[in-house]
Enzyme design. Structure first.
Site, PDB file in Angstrom:
ATOM      1  N   VAL A 100       0.913  -1.123  -0.088  1.00 47.45           N
ATOM      2  CA  VAL A 100       0.072   0.070  -0.123  1.00 47.45           C
ATOM      3  C   VAL A 100       0.829   1.099  -0.108  1.00 47.45           C
ATOM      4  CG1 VAL A 100      -1.861   1.183   1.227  1.00 47.45           C
ATOM      5  CG2 VAL A 100      -1.811  -1.264   1.248  1.00 47.45           C
TER       6      VAL A 100
ATOM      7  N   TYR B 205      -3.566   1.916  10.073  1.00 48.65           N
ATOM      8  CA  TYR B 205      -4.220   0.787   9.876  1.00 48.65           C
ATOM      9  C   TYR B 205      -5.150   0.426  11.122  1.00 48.65           C
ATOM     10  CZ  TYR B 205      -1.538   0.000   5.812  1.00 48.65           C
ATOM     11  OH  TYR B 205      -0.847   0.113   4.516  1.00 48.65           O
TER      12      TYR B 205
END
Length: 175
Positions: free
Chosen positions: A112, A155
């Protein structure tokens, strides 16, 4: 038909999600980035310019990986997603993520990355949201990822939790 092709509007970041052609979705109209306005698009497929991806990874200081191996990793991924804007009819890659999967129960999200000049605009959250929606469309319930310590907080804000069963992952590396 994948999940992202099955809807037209989305409330993520107060943006209108609209399909503009078979592969590209307009996610954000007129994203303000230091006074410049950009239309941000999502593309979900394995057709990515590897040199553009390398430049994107360079922008955040990632260690370079052999392009041949990156190509194989992408080809063997279950899902890849790119964020880009158009600049004189050329796609400028500003975000990327991919996932591997057993295509039934589990998926792991990898790589990512959001271009350094476009960070702190909600694009990482948007990209992850699209990845999770697509994986959930395929009824994948367990989504994992590996995170460097400096991005764990990011996250956690997206709903990921640290090792809930205290089962530690194990790794094998060649010596």
């Amino acid at each position: 038909m994948t999940f992202w092709k099955s809807f037209f509007y989305n409330n993520i970041n107060n943006s209108c999600t609209k399909i503009i052609d078979k592969e590209n979705i307009l996610l954000i109209k007129n994203l303000d980035n230091k006074g410049d306005l950009f239309d941000i698009y999502l593309n979900i497929n394995h057709d990515i310019n590897l040199y553009d991806l390398e430049k994107l990874c360079d922008s955040v200081g990632w260690v370079r990986r052999p392009i041949k191996k990156v190509k194989i990793a992408i080809q063997n991924s279950f899902l890849t997603a790119c964020l880009f804007y158009n600049n004189n009819n050329k796609k400028e890659l500003i975000g990327f993520a991919r996932a591997t999967s057993d295509e039934s129960f589990n998926a792991t999200i990898w790589d990512v990355v959001i271009h350094i000049k476009f960070q702190d605009k909600g694009l990482g959250k948007l990209l992850m949201s699209q990845m999770i929606k697509e994986l959930r469309y395929y009824d994948i319930n367990t989504i994992t990822l590996f995170a460097d310590p400096q991005v764990i907080k990011f996250y956690k804000h997206l709903g990921f939790i640290m090792d809930p069963d205290a089962v530690k992952g194990m790794f094998w590396y060649p010596i």
